[in-house]
Design an enzyme around this catalytic site. Structure first.
Site, mmCIF file in Angstrom:
data_model
loop_
_atom_site.group_PDB
_atom_site.id
_atom_site.type_symbol
_atom_site.label_atom_id
_atom_site.label_comp_id
_atom_site.label_asym_id
_atom_site.label_seq_id
_atom_site.Cartn_x
_atom_site.Cartn_y
_atom_site.Cartn_z
ATOM 1 N N GLY A 1 -11.223 -18.316 -12.241
ATOM 2 C CA GLY A 1 -11.740 -17.506 -13.335
ATOM 3 C C GLY A 1 -13.149 -16.988 -13.153
ATOM 4 O O GLY A 1 -13.846 -16.741 -14.142
ATOM 5 N N VAL A 2 -13.581 -16.818 -11.895
ATOM 6 C CA VAL A 2 -14.905 -16.260 -11.659
ATOM 7 C C VAL A 2 -14.810 -15.069 -10.719
ATOM 8 O O VAL A 2 -13.955 -15.011 -9.845
ATOM 9 C CB VAL A 2 -15.871 -17.310 -11.050
ATOM 10 C CG1 VAL A 2 -16.124 -18.442 -12.030
ATOM 11 C CG2 VAL A 2 -15.335 -17.850 -9.727
ATOM 12 N N ASP B 1 0.052 -7.455 1.167
ATOM 13 C CA ASP B 1 0.593 -6.124 1.431
ATOM 14 C C ASP B 1 2.117 -6.088 1.476
ATOM 15 O O ASP B 1 2.701 -5.397 2.303
ATOM 16 C CB ASP B 1 0.019 -5.543 2.726
ATOM 17 C CG ASP B 1 0.160 -4.027 2.779
ATOM 18 O OD1 ASP B 1 0.198 -3.397 1.711
ATOM 19 O OD2 ASP B 1 0.241 -3.472 3.891
ATOM 20 N N GLY C 1 3.326 6.427 8.246
ATOM 21 C CA GLY C 1 4.698 6.572 7.748
ATOM 22 C C GLY C 1 5.590 5.426 8.179
ATOM 23 O O GLY C 1 6.639 5.187 7.581
ATOM 24 N N ASN C 2 5.188 4.704 9.246
ATOM 25 C CA ASN C 2 5.937 3.527 9.683
ATOM 26 C C ASN C 2 5.669 2.315 8.787
ATOM 27 O O ASN C 2 6.356 1.296 8.887
ATOM 28 C CB ASN C 2 5.583 3.139 11.124
ATOM 29 C CG ASN C 2 6.389 3.884 12.155
ATOM 30 O OD1 ASN C 2 5.865 4.702 12.901
ATOM 31 N ND2 ASN C 2 7.678 3.592 12.224
ATOM 32 N N SER C 3 4.656 2.405 7.946
ATOM 33 C CA SER C 3 4.325 1.288 7.069
ATOM 34 C C SER C 3 5.537 0.831 6.279
ATOM 35 O O SER C 3 6.200 1.637 5.624
ATOM 36 C CB SER C 3 3.238 1.700 6.073
ATOM 37 O OG SER C 3 2.012 1.869 6.702
ATOM 38 N N HIS D 1 0.814 -1.215 0.000
ATOM 39 C CA HIS D 1 0.000 0.000 0.000
ATOM 40 C C HIS D 1 0.850 1.269 0.000
ATOM 41 O O HIS D 1 0.372 2.339 -0.349
ATOM 42 C CB HIS D 1 -0.979 0.011 1.183
ATOM 43 C CG HIS D 1 -0.353 0.301 2.501
ATOM 44 N ND1 HIS D 1 0.038 -0.683 3.375
ATOM 45 C CD2 HIS D 1 -0.067 1.473 3.123
ATOM 46 C CE1 HIS D 1 0.543 -0.123 4.470
ATOM 47 N NE2 HIS D 1 0.484 1.183 4.335
#
Length: 384
Positions: free
Chosen positions: A286-287, A150, A229-231, A120
């Site tokens: 595929g659905v 993530d 910001g620590n992400s 992210h």
């Protein structure tokens, strides 16, 4: 599965503001989970393993907190998400900072360094810049990124005199162990901020909504202070090893010290997978589906009693295995290989964790109220 949908990260009414991630984690109805949002530019003040080119510090090393922080900090970088936006003054587009996060250098080669961060942090970026400990900046190439877990892998070219941060064994950590979190809270002006805490719990699972769909992410819980910001920053054990990538925190005025990190063992596997072909290898049915409980009331009333749970096929990729096997829009899938499918998360979790491309699965479904079964040979999901 395999169709991407764009959405804000949320946890069933619990807003996430910066990243995503098993025993179950029970949260009160009034609690809020917040992903660590990218810091605003307005702030001023698999089985495979990845070998980092460094010797892990011994778990018996008599290192002080200051020693660990000093040795690890050079491997912590700032990650800047840049996007093309139209200038408010002209018709031309200009590169604008959309946000900043953190990252960890985990491998250094003769002419390149490799960084792991949160997906992210870099999602939607036109360009990604890296800010190093010595003030140097470099443009990064996105090697791979995965919205569900993530995690993203970046590469910067050049010669870098930086000791990469060694991976620790996240499966061996215990609640109560002391940890450090290092990252860039509120932006690069506060780069490499060190906070201290403990491992509050292990084996947590949090349900999240990502741009690629619903997912249950395994996390480590910590009370070390983490902020926007620590992400993508590091959670480090007492031996100076990376045991997690910080991604989430609880956002509730009645809750304090509830942060979450993606375990390092999961991160290593994801890095190895993405380093091969830029994506996490997953099987593809595929659905596109929607949970029965999410369908309009008038549609649910037309379903047989046996289909109180399941997923309604909303779309079928005409080139997919599902189409080849004859699955159709409005079919209601209730199980795969005898495993009950209650919602889209169940379907995705079973396909992505219990099957591989080339496997043949048995899909049980209802069509016009009649129970049917079909065998489907899964293919490999290809990210666009």
């Amino acid at each position: 599965m395999g169709e991407k949908k764009t959405s804000l990260l949320k946890i069933s009414g619990i807003a996430l503001s910066s990243g995503i991630l098993g025993a179950a984690l029970t949260l009160g109805a009034a609690s809020q989970m917040e992903e660590l949002p990218n810091a605003s530019d307005t702030v001023s003040a698999s089985q495979n393993t990845v070998e980092a080119e460094t010797e892990p510090l011994s778990s018996t090393s008599a290192l002080s907190t200051a020693d660990i922080a000093e040795q690890a900090s050079e491997a912590i970088v700032g990650v800047v998400n840049l996007t093309n936006q139209q200038s408010p003054f002209t018709s031309a587009e200009e590169m604008t900072e959309a946000g900043t996060g953190s990252g960890v250098i985990y491998k250094v080669e003769e002419n390149a360094a490799y960084i792991v961060t949160n997906n992210h942090v870099i999602e939607g970026a036109s360009e990604v810049d890296i800010s190093l400990f010595d003030g140097e900046t470099a443009s990064a190439e996105v090697i791979g990124a995965d919205a569900l877990t993530d995690i993203a892998v970046l590469k910067i070219e050049g010669s870098y005199d930086v000791e990469p941060l060694a991976f620790g064994d996240s499966d061996s950590i215990r609640a109560g162990e002391e940890v450090l979190a290092i990252g860039n809270p509120l932006g690069l002006d506060l780069s490499r901020t060190v906070t201290q805490g403990i491992v509050s719990a292990v084996d947590r699972t949090i349900s999240v909504t990502t741009s690629a769909g619903e997912w249950d992410l395994d996390v480590i819980q910590t009370d070390a202070a983490i902020s926007p910001g620590n992400s993508g920053g590091a959670l480090i054990n007492g031996a100076g090893e990376l045991i997690g990538i910080n991604s989430l925190k609880m956002a509730d005025e009645d809750a304090e010290g509830l942060g979450f990190a993606i375990p390092s063992n999961d991160v290593e596997t994801l890095i190895a997978d993405m380093s091969d072909d830029g994506q996490v290898d997953r099987s593809y049915l595929g659905v596109g589906v929607v949970g029965v409980n999410e369908a309009p009331a008038q549609y649910r009333m037309s379903l047989p009693e046996e289909t109180e749970e399941g997923v309604i096929v909303a779309s079928v990729d005409e080139t997919s295995a599902a189409a080849g096997a004859g699955l159709q829009v409005e079919d209601v899938i209730t199980s795969i290989d005898g495993v009950t499918i209650s919602d889209s998360t169940d379907l995705r979790k079973y396909l992505y964790t219990e099957t591989n491309a080339g496997d043949t699965v048995t899909v049980e479904f209802y069509r016009s109220g009649n129970a049917q079964t079909v065998k489907v040979t899964l293919t490999e999901q290809v990210n666009e």
